[in-house]
Every structure is written in C-alpha cells, then in structure tokens.
Design a protein around this motif. Structure first.
Motif, PDB file in Angstrom:
ATOM      1  N   ALA A  27      32.158  50.950  35.514  1.00  0.00           N
ATOM      2  CA  ALA A  27      31.871  49.711  36.257  1.00  0.00           C
ATOM      3  C   ALA A  27      33.160  48.998  36.645  1.00  0.00           C
ATOM      4  CB  ALA A  27      30.993  48.797  35.407  1.00  0.00           C
ATOM      5  N   ILE A  28      34.145  49.021  35.747  1.00  0.00           N
ATOM      6  CA  ILE A  28      35.415  48.360  36.052  1.00  0.00           C
ATOM      7  C   ILE A  28      36.186  49.139  37.108  1.00  0.00           C
ATOM      8  CG2 ILE A  28      37.669  47.724  35.098  1.00  0.00           C
ATOM      9  CD1 ILE A  28      36.265  47.141  32.464  1.00  0.00           C
ATOM     10  N   VAL A  29      36.241  50.457  36.950  1.00  0.00           N
ATOM     11  CA  VAL A  29      37.021  51.289  37.868  1.00  0.00           C
ATOM     12  C   VAL A  29      36.439  51.257  39.280  1.00  0.00           C
ATOM     13  CG1 VAL A  29      37.689  53.678  38.388  1.00  0.00           C
ATOM     14  CG2 VAL A  29      37.868  52.808  36.053  1.00  0.00           C
ATOM     15  N   GLU A  30      35.106  51.223  39.360  1.00  0.00           N
ATOM     16  CA  GLU A  30      34.469  51.250  40.670  1.00  0.00           C
ATOM     17  C   GLU A  30      34.483  49.910  41.380  1.00  0.00           C
ATOM     18  OE1 GLU A  30      30.622  52.764  39.884  1.00  0.00           O
ATOM     19  OE2 GLU A  30      31.337  54.759  39.260  1.00  0.00           O
ATOM     20  N   SER A  31      34.867  48.852  40.676  1.00  0.00           N
ATOM     21  CA  SER A  31      34.955  47.532  41.306  1.00  0.00           C
ATOM     22  C   SER A  31      36.241  47.443  42.117  1.00  0.00           C
ATOM     23  CB  SER A  31      34.944  46.432  40.244  1.00  0.00           C
ATOM     24  OG  SER A  31      35.213  45.179  40.833  1.00  0.00           O
ATOM     25  N   PRO A  32      36.141  47.131  43.403  1.00  0.00           N
ATOM     26  CA  PRO A  32      37.352  47.078  44.227  1.00  0.00           C
ATOM     27  C   PRO A  32      38.323  45.982  43.809  1.00  0.00           C
ATOM     28  CG  PRO A  32      35.446  46.191  45.411  1.00  0.00           C
ATOM     29  CD  PRO A  32      34.928  46.812  44.164  1.00  0.00           C
ATOM     30  N   HIS A  33      37.813  44.931  43.199  1.00  0.00           N
ATOM     31  CA  HIS A  33      38.696  43.830  42.791  1.00  0.00           C
ATOM     32  C   HIS A  33      39.419  44.149  41.490  1.00  0.00           C
ATOM     33  CE1 HIS A  33      37.022  41.376  45.969  1.00  0.00           C
ATOM     34  NE2 HIS A  33      35.792  41.610  45.516  1.00  0.00           N
TER      35      HIS A  33
END
Length: 612
Positions: A495-501
């Motif tokens: 979830a963290i890696v896939e978040s662009p921010h």
C-alpha cells in the motif's frame, strides 16, 4: 484475505488498544498476545519463544545491570549533584544545566534510572533557588528522552533498529551513529525549553499556597515546611505514659491505638539516666511507664479520648520531634509494586523501617484514612525514620524513591566499588565504540564484572533488571514475526509503495516518524520500534532507498514521548512531584514534537542520504 491475516491483525489491534487503555500491565498484555499467536497456530512454540533468547533482549538485561551498578554505587548521584551545583538560581540557567546533566546520564543508563537520580537533585535546586519544581521537572523528563538519542544504548529503541539492520545482513548502527542527530535534537530541545517552553510551563508555587518554599540558602526541606506542605500542622501531639496508665506494659498491637483511638504513633521516646533513646515503633513495641509518645491524628477528639480513656498525660500539641527522628519524602514511581496497595496492606514499617505520617496526591494532601488509601504513581509519602533507614532508602529506586530529607547530611555516598564501576563502564563504551567484540558480549561481560567487583549485594543485581520490560520486549518481538509470516507486513508495504505520494523518501520519513511518535505517546517506545522497524526496512528495500535514514527516523521518533503523562514512565514519575495536569504536557510537548519532526526531516537525510 486469509484467516491468519485477520487473526494477526485482530491480535495486533487488540494489543495496541490494551496498551493505550493501560488497565493491565504492559508485560502481561504482551505475553497474552504472544500466547494468542501460539494458540491460534500462527506461530510455532519455537518462533514464539525466540524473543527470550534474542541477543537484543540479553543486551538490554545486561545494560540494566550496568546501569544499576552506576546507581547502586552512588556514581550517578555524585554526577547529578556535581553538575547541579553549577545551576545557579536563574530559571533559564537551571533549566539548561538540569537538561544537559540529565541527557548526559541518560545516554548511558536508563532514562527512568536517570530521572530517579536527578529528581531529588532538581527538587533541592528548585527550593534553594525559590523556583517552583513545575518549572524544572518537565524539562528533566524531556531531557532524559532526548539523551536517549545520543548513543546506541541510550534507549532500547536504538538497539532495536540497529539489530534490524544486522538481521538483514547490513552494517548496523555503531555506538555513536546516533550522536550527530541526537546532539542536534538535544540542542533544539534545550533551546526550546529555555525560551518558549519555560513560558508555557505552569508555576504551581504561585498557584498553590500549600507548596512550601524553603529559605533562600536552604538546600533541603525543614521540618516545618514538610509538615506544612502535607497539611499535618497541629495534628501531632506529645503525650507521656504515667505509672498506672492502661497503656503501660502493653504493645501497640494489643492497645490498637490506630483502630481503637484513631491515632498513629510516629515515635516512642524512652528516657534513661544515660540519655533519651528513640525506640523502633512497630506493632510489637512494648510501652513502659515514663515513655513519651509522639502521635498523629487529624481528629482532635481522638486525642482527647486517648488522654481520658488511656490515662496518658498531654505534654504538647505542637511538639518538636526527637532529634533522632527524621522526616523525609518518598515518591511512588510508575513501575512500583506498591501501586494499588495501601500502606496497611504493605505493612510499610516492617518492610521499609519508616512510619508513614501523611500522603499527598500531587494536588493536595490526603487527610483522611491515610493507611487505607491505595497508592497511585506520583503519590508522595511523608515518613518519619532514622538515619540508617534513610541511607537504605536513598539506594531504593524500584518501589519508592527518596526525593527530599530535612537534613543535607543524609545524602548518598560513594561505595568502595564506585571506581571499579566507572572503569568498567568506560571499558564497555570503548569496546562497543570500536567493535572489537559483539555489543551483546561487551555488555554481558561488563554486567558480570560489576557483580565481581562488589557493586551489588546478594541478588540486588537481579533486582536492578526491569523484568517487566524484558518480558514485554521478548513477547512483542514475535508479533513482528507473525506480521511478516502472515503477509500483513507485505500488504502494508504494498500500500505504501503503490502510493504515488509516499514513494517520495522525504514523505515516507515523515509518515514513519509521525506514526512512531504518535504511538509512542500511548504505548512503549520499544514496542513501537519493534513493530515499525521491520516495516521501514521492507519499504526501503522495495523502493530501493537506503534503510538507514528511515530507521534513524523511527529511532528518533520513538524517543519523542513528550505530549502525555502516560507516554513514558519518566513523564509519570515527574507528574506528581511537579503537580502537573494532563494539559501541561500537551501545551509543551506537542510544539516540541513538531519541532523535532521538522529538524529530523532536515538533518537525517544530510547525515544518512536516501541513496543506497
């Protein structure tokens, strides 16, 4: 999602909620969560018990022993007092001196032990300078947390993140890897508390007329000041037992002065031809004709009834206690075994050799049924005792802490093993900083040597270990294993890696710092770092950034327990002594946390670049 994922998530959330509610002991909560992981089949027995043989846990236990030797031999007391003497009487100068002295000690021994050493020193300094303790005790607690950022052994959180790197096959943080960032944080913290912080802190001495202030030159508290601050002025009487009294020839237990007449005996004075002596005052003390009793009662009618029915003679209602009876103050620390128990249940005199005269809850004296009032962390006790007991109480830092006495001569002294302990500490630090042997080996050897040179007596070395912390850490560590084994850690990482921010390393550092800092306000900073360090390492690997700045951010954030009284034992320890309220920590702690966050986002990437 699989059943195991839901189960481990439930156990994690339930554990955090139980930590936050703080209704049960943290070690008990952690151990129950560990058993739940085993009973549900998520972890094997070998995986569940791995934490108890982990080198991290062994090293922390060894550090408790080394720190206990520094406390036991009086070395820490002498350092604290020596540095405290240069504080002067300016609030700003005292704040800076207290914080720097506390941070120096906290870099090498536990923060709780540091505050236990410095608390009576700071109270004495505040009385001498005629400054309210509330102006100095929150800075003391914050400095202990900031001092933990200076070295690898400053706090278990630092050791946790370093061990995480070692387990991943990477170069761990070295002994002074934390020092550059830690020194910056310490300077920021001291600067903030000496300027803005001192204006935000309350001045309880001005708000409460019951706070006793000593004379301008006084270092310790006088008897009248102690009696006044606990509201027992006029409650102490002196009576004698004449020949023919029903009290003569009977023990205090047989008479039942407390239950029958509602009075407590503070001291028994026997007059002899070769001089007056003060006898031990317990349930088995035999009263003799001619003895003088110093009694305390908040009910004047009870004293009159004792005079009438007990056939005793009133000498004075404003007596001067015998010179061999000393008044002192004790404070109940957060981890004390006395919490939740009454003075009567503890059998305080038999256990500590001191008579409890009165109690204070940090806001006002507890005037009724002192013996039957359950003790809470931060409660202070006014005791009457002798010099030998005072010496023992100076060294008792587990269940009660001696914070002030009526006479300066009863301060702790260095033991013969003090020089050896200093040499052992310096040797351990040198070996750990050079990496000649593994850190855990250096610590365990140093712990053994402190016992060999006689720093401890009997089993005191074992007593210096905070076993509740050891059990809690060893029980929480397998929870991180369960998160990884069931894939929960991977899901959060995805979830963290896939978040662009959050793919931005600076924003990721901001997130990790914020979550760690927020959790550390409610649960143990060690438990927080145990849970978040694997996440930081995995996210760094997935994003192909260096894990060092992220893990350093987690370690620094874990030491920012500033905003609530229950954020750490050191905050709870100063709450009662400083008469603080919940809002006092919020008012000062939140700005300091935000300031440390801003500085972390600037200094950490400079010291530990995100580029692998």
């Amino acid at each position: 999602m699989s059943t195991d994922v839901w189960m481990v998530t439930f156990i994690l959330v339930a554990t955090i909620i139980a930590f936050v509610v703080d209704r049960f002991r943290m070690d008990l909560v952690a151990f129950v969560s560990l058993l739940a992981l085993v009973l549900t089949g998520i972890l094997t027995p070998a995986e569940a018990t791995a934490g108890f043989s982990n080198s991290l846990v062994l090293m922390i236990a060894g550090l408790f022993v080394v720190g206990g030797a520094i406390l036991e031999t009086g070395v820490a007391d002498q350092v604290g007092r020596g540095l405290g003497r240069i504080g002067g009487k300016s609030t700003v100068r005292l704040t800076a001196t207290v914080m720097l002295a506390c941070a120096l000690l906290s870099a090498f021994i536990s923060s709780t032990g540091t505050v236990a050493v410095m608390l009576p020193v700071v109270l004495s300094l505040s009385r001498r300078a005629e400054i309210s303790p509330s102006k100095l005790l929150i800075p003391l607690a914050f400095a202990a947390a900031l001092g933990g950022m200076l070295t690898l052994i400053g706090t278990p959180s630092n050791i946790v993140v370093s061990q995480e790197l070692r387990h991943a096959g990477m170069e761990p943080f070295h002994f002074f890897s934390f020092a550059p960032a830690g020194l910056v944080m310490l300077c920021v913290g001291v600067g903030f508390m000496c300027t803005i912080g001192t204006r935000l802190l309350p001045d309880r001495a001005k708000e409460d007329d019951n706070v006793a202030q000593a004379s301008h030159e006084q270092r310790y508290v006088s008897r009248p000041d102690l009696l006044h601050s606990y509201g027992v002025e006029g409650q102490i009487s002196e009576v004698t037992i004449p020949v023919g009294s029903v009290l003569a020839g009977r023990t205090l237990r047989e008479i039942g002065l407390r239950t029958t007449f509602q009075v407590n005996v503070i001291a028994v004075l026997t007059r002899r031809s070769d001089g007056d002596i003060v006898r031990k005052c317990n349930a088995d003390t035999l009263l003799r004709p001619g003895d003088t009793l110093f009694i305390k009662s908040s009910n004047q009618g009870a004293v009159e009834r004792l005079i009438t029915e007990g056939y005793v003679e009133l000498v004075s209602t404003a007596p001067s206690l015998p010179k061999d009876v000393y008044l002192a103050e004790l404070i109940v620390p957060p981890r004390s075994e006395l919490v939740g128990r009454t003075v009567r249940e503890i059998d305080f005199f038999r256990q500590y050799g001191a008579m409890v005269v009165a109690m204070h809850d940090g806001k006002e004296p507890i005037s009724t049924r002192t013996s039957d009032t359950p003790l809470n962390p931060g409660n202070t006790l006014l005791i009457a005792t002798n010099t030998s007991t005072l010496e023992r109480l100076w060294k008792s830092r587990r269940d009660v802490l001696l914070i002030s006495t009526q006479d300066e001569q009863h301060g702790p002294t260095l033991t013969p093993a003090a020089g050896w302990v200093v040499a052992i500490l310096l040797g351990m630090l040198m070996v750990m900083s050079t990496g000649v042997v593994a850190n855990v080996t250096a610590v365990l050897v140093a712990a053994l040597l402190t016992v060999v040179v006689g720093a401890f007596r009997g089993s005191t070395a074992y007593q210096s270990i905070h076993w509740d912390s050891i059990v809690m850490i060893a029980s929480v560590m397998p929870l991180a294993t369960a998160l990884e084994k069931t894939g929960v850690l991977g899901m959060v990482t995805d979830a963290i890696v896939e978040s662009p921010h959050l793919a931005n390393p600076t924003l990721l550092l901001l997130l990790l710092f914020s979550v760690t800092s927020l959790l550390s306000q409610a649960i143990s900073n060690t438990a927080t770092s145990v849970l978040l360090a694997p996440l930081a390492l995995e996210v760094a690997h997935r994003l192909d950034v260096s894990p060092y700045p992220l893990l350093m951010g987690v370690a620094l954030a874990a030491s920012t327990s500033f905003s609530t009284p229950m954020a750490s034992p050191i905050n709870a320890l100063v709450t009662g002594a400083g008469s603080y309220r919940f809002g006092d920590f919020l008012k000062v702690g939140i700005p300091l946390q935000l300031l440390v966050l801003a500085v972390t986002l600037w200094i950490v990437p400079l010291l530990f670049p995100f580029t692998p």
